[in-house]
Design a protein around this motif. Structure first.
Motif, short mmCIF file in Angstrom:
data_model
loop_
_atom_site.label_atom_id
_atom_site.label_comp_id
_atom_site.label_asym_id
_atom_site.label_seq_id
_atom_site.Cartn_x
_atom_site.Cartn_y
_atom_site.Cartn_z
N GLU A 1 0.81 -1.21 0.00
CA GLU A 1 0.00 0.00 0.00
C GLU A 1 0.85 1.27 0.00
OE1 GLU A 1 -2.80 -0.49 3.20
OE2 GLU A 1 -3.88 -2.05 2.11
N ASP B 1 2.36 2.41 -5.46
CA ASP B 1 1.32 2.06 -6.44
C ASP B 1 1.73 0.91 -7.34
OD1 ASP B 1 -0.41 4.01 -5.47
OD2 ASP B 1 0.21 5.52 -6.94
N ALA B 2 2.99 0.86 -7.74
CA ALA B 2 3.46 -0.21 -8.63
C ALA B 2 3.39 -1.56 -7.92
CB ALA B 2 4.87 0.08 -9.11
N HIS C 1 1.45 -2.30 -5.42
CA HIS C 1 0.03 -2.58 -5.20
C HIS C 1 -0.58 -3.21 -6.44
CE1 HIS C 1 -4.25 -1.80 -4.45
NE2 HIS C 1 -3.91 -1.96 -3.18
N GLU C 2 -0.32 -2.60 -7.58
CA GLU C 2 -0.87 -3.11 -8.84
C GLU C 2 -0.31 -4.50 -9.17
OE1 GLU C 2 -0.83 -1.95 -13.54
OE2 GLU C 2 -0.79 -0.31 -12.07
N GLN C 3 0.98 -4.68 -8.97
CA GLN C 3 1.62 -5.93 -9.32
C GLN C 3 1.26 -7.08 -8.40
OE1 GLN C 3 5.90 -5.67 -9.50
NE2 GLN C 3 6.13 -7.74 -10.28
N LEU D 1 -1.23 -7.16 -5.62
CA LEU D 1 -2.46 -7.18 -4.83
C LEU D 1 -3.13 -8.56 -4.80
CD1 LEU D 1 -4.58 -5.77 -3.11
CD2 LEU D 1 -5.76 -5.15 -5.22
#
Length: 82
Positions: free
Chosen positions: A38, A41-42, A44-46, A48
């Motif tokens: 969290e 962003d990278a 989190h996207e990769q 999650l």
């Protein structure tokens, strides 16, 4: 030997995985860098849908359910290859 452990707060699988990694630290000398997905962003996207994720030498070696025996075996073999 350094592992990167990706997870997030309030994640039962992440907490369970951390406990397993701590048990492995009693068996072999490893440093663990904990990263909260969290915070980035990278990440989190990769990761999650995969967390917890364990990375070693820029390669994902385990994700989702962290298994003590499999992880210990992989790390012990990696240590012997050094």
């Amino acid at each position: 030997m350094t592992l990167i452990y990706y997870g997030r707060p309030n994640c039962a699988l992440c907490d369970e995985g951390k406990q397993i990694v701590q048990l492995i630290q009693e068996e072999i000398d490893i440093e663990v860098v904990y990263r909260n997905i969290e915070d980035n962003d990278a990440w989190h996207e990769q990761f999650l849908l995969m967390i917890p994720v364990i990375e070693y030498q820029n390669e994902i070696i385990m994700f989702g359910h962290i298994d003590y025996v499999d992880l210990l075996t992989q790390l012990t073999e990696a240590e012997q290859r050094k």
